[in-house]
Design a protein around this motif. Structure first.
Motif, short mmCIF file in Angstrom:
data_model
loop_
_atom_site.label_atom_id
_atom_site.label_comp_id
_atom_site.label_asym_id
_atom_site.label_seq_id
_atom_site.Cartn_x
_atom_site.Cartn_y
_atom_site.Cartn_z
N ARG A 146 0.83 -1.21 0.00
CA ARG A 146 0.00 0.00 0.00
C ARG A 146 0.87 1.26 0.00
NH1 ARG A 146 -4.47 -0.98 -2.42
NH2 ARG A 146 -6.19 -0.61 -1.07
N ALA A 147 1.93 1.26 0.79
CA ALA A 147 2.82 2.43 0.81
C ALA A 147 3.43 2.65 -0.57
CB ALA A 147 3.91 2.25 1.86
N ALA A 148 3.89 1.59 -1.20
CA ALA A 148 4.49 1.72 -2.54
C ALA A 148 3.48 2.33 -3.50
CB ALA A 148 4.96 0.36 -3.05
N ARG A 149 2.26 1.86 -3.46
CA ARG A 149 1.24 2.37 -4.38
C ARG A 149 0.90 3.82 -4.08
NH1 ARG A 149 -4.75 -0.11 -5.51
NH2 ARG A 149 -5.61 1.76 -6.46
N PHE A 150 0.55 4.14 -2.84
CA PHE A 150 0.07 5.48 -2.52
C PHE A 150 1.18 6.53 -2.60
CE2 PHE A 150 -3.31 3.14 0.06
CZ PHE A 150 -4.18 3.11 -1.02
N PHE A 151 2.40 6.17 -2.22
CA PHE A 151 3.50 7.13 -2.36
C PHE A 151 3.86 7.33 -3.83
CE2 PHE A 151 3.84 6.53 2.16
CZ PHE A 151 4.28 7.76 2.61
N LEU A 152 3.72 6.29 -4.63
CA LEU A 152 3.95 6.42 -6.07
C LEU A 152 2.91 7.35 -6.70
CD1 LEU A 152 5.50 5.57 -8.65
CD2 LEU A 152 3.88 3.67 -8.84
N VAL A 153 1.63 7.12 -6.40
CA VAL A 153 0.56 7.96 -6.95
C VAL A 153 0.74 9.40 -6.50
CG1 VAL A 153 -1.93 8.44 -6.85
CG2 VAL A 153 -1.11 6.11 -7.24
N ALA A 154 0.90 9.60 -5.19
CA ALA A 154 1.05 10.96 -4.66
C ALA A 154 2.31 11.63 -5.20
CB ALA A 154 1.07 10.93 -3.13
N GLY A 155 3.39 10.88 -5.29
CA GLY A 155 4.64 11.44 -5.82
C GLY A 155 4.52 11.85 -7.27
N LEU A 156 3.88 11.00 -8.08
CA LEU A 156 3.69 11.36 -9.50
C LEU A 156 2.82 12.59 -9.66
CD1 LEU A 156 3.29 7.85 -11.16
CD2 LEU A 156 5.15 9.48 -11.52
N VAL A 157 1.73 12.65 -8.91
CA VAL A 157 0.84 13.81 -8.99
C VAL A 157 1.58 15.06 -8.51
CG1 VAL A 157 -1.29 14.87 -8.14
CG2 VAL A 157 -1.28 12.46 -8.82
N HIS A 158 2.36 14.92 -7.44
CA HIS A 158 3.14 16.05 -6.94
C HIS A 158 4.16 16.52 -7.98
CE1 HIS A 158 5.61 18.50 -4.30
NE2 HIS A 158 6.66 17.76 -4.61
N TRP A 159 4.82 15.57 -8.60
CA TRP A 159 5.89 15.88 -9.54
C TRP A 159 5.37 16.45 -10.86
CZ3 TRP A 159 8.11 12.60 -13.70
CH2 TRP A 159 9.31 13.13 -14.20
N VAL A 160 4.36 15.83 -11.43
CA VAL A 160 3.88 16.27 -12.75
C VAL A 160 2.56 17.03 -12.71
CG1 VAL A 160 5.06 14.41 -13.96
CG2 VAL A 160 2.67 14.13 -13.31
N GLY A 161 1.88 17.01 -11.58
CA GLY A 161 0.55 17.60 -11.49
C GLY A 161 0.50 19.07 -11.86
N ALA A 162 1.37 19.87 -11.25
CA ALA A 162 1.37 21.31 -11.52
C ALA A 162 1.71 21.61 -12.98
CB ALA A 162 2.34 22.02 -10.59
N ARG A 163 2.58 20.79 -13.55
CA ARG A 163 3.00 20.98 -14.94
C ARG A 163 1.87 20.68 -15.92
NH1 ARG A 163 8.44 17.89 -15.78
NH2 ARG A 163 8.06 17.92 -13.57
N TYR A 164 1.11 19.61 -15.63
CA TYR A 164 0.08 19.17 -16.58
C TYR A 164 -1.34 19.59 -16.21
CZ TYR A 164 3.68 16.50 -18.83
OH TYR A 164 4.82 16.14 -19.50
N GLU A 165 -1.50 20.22 -15.06
CA GLU A 165 -2.83 20.64 -14.65
C GLU A 165 -3.48 21.61 -15.63
OE1 GLU A 165 -6.18 22.42 -12.78
OE2 GLU A 165 -4.36 23.53 -13.26
N PRO A 166 -2.76 22.60 -16.16
CA PRO A 166 -3.40 23.49 -17.16
C PRO A 166 -3.86 22.72 -18.40
CG PRO A 166 -1.38 24.49 -16.33
CD PRO A 166 -1.42 23.08 -15.80
#
Length: 193
Positions: A146-166
């Motif tokens: 569960r940690a691997a999954r949720f930290f991966l999802v949260a990390g990806l959104v954190h890393w690319v979210g602001a860039r791709y949100e627009p």
């Protein structure tokens, strides 16, 4: 017709709400026992709305998902007759039979795989209890998966979210309707073929 843009905006507003972490905790717990909606659908918008809290949200989702997994395990161990009524509905017999086979073949490694992948985790928590899989290895494999999954999802959104949100905001209608079309095609294929 604009359907997905207002939903997208409302989701981000909810994700910023002061009670959103509480709701994430409840969803994470429930998803491991009874609820069919994956935690990621709440985790990702919360990280997108408040990127600096990504570690906190991933940890919260992990802890409560593992606690829910332990509850599901106990249901399987002590109340399987009651839990199986809703677990085995809608093709659940096939899923449960396959889960039993995989537990016998892979043991605790299968818990890790089930915890990491987007399969219905509740089936595997209850099955693990029913099959009397050792509790401590179950908890460790659940926590790591569960940690691997949720930290991966949260990390990806954190890393690319602001860039791709627009981009997502501009194309949310197209993406939303594409997802609906894929789901419809999947269900049609499943029913007819």
């Amino acid at each position: 017709m604009r359907l997905f843009a207002p939903l997208y905006d409302q989701t981000l507003r909810w994700a910023r709400h002061s009670r959103a972490p509480w709701a994430l905790s409840v969803l994470s717990f429930a998803e491991s026992v009874i609820f069919p909606v994956p935690t990621d659908v709440m985790l990702a918008p919360m990280v997108l709305a408040q990127p600096l809290k990504w570690l906190h949200y991933a940890a919260l989702a992990t802890v409560f998902s593992v606690l829910g997994g332990v509850f599901g395990y106990l249901l399987g161990a002590w109340a399987f007759d009651w839990a199986s009524a809703w677990l085995l509905a809608n093709d659940g017999n096939q899923v449960f039979a396959e889960a039993q086979r995989l537990f016998q073949e892979w043991g605790v490694w299968f818990v890790f795989i089930a915890a990491f992948t987007p399969v219905p985790y509740k089936v595997f928590t209850i099955s693990a209890g029913f099959m009397a899989l050792a509790l401590v290895p179950f908890v460790i494999a659940s926590a790591v998966g569960r940690a691997a999954r949720f930290f991966l999802v949260a990390g990806l959104v954190h890393w690319v979210g602001a860039r791709y949100e627009p981009w997502l905001r501009r194309h949310v209608e197209s993406v939303g309707w594409l997802i609906v079309a894929v789901l419809v095609l999947f269900f049609v294929y499943r029913e007819w073929f």
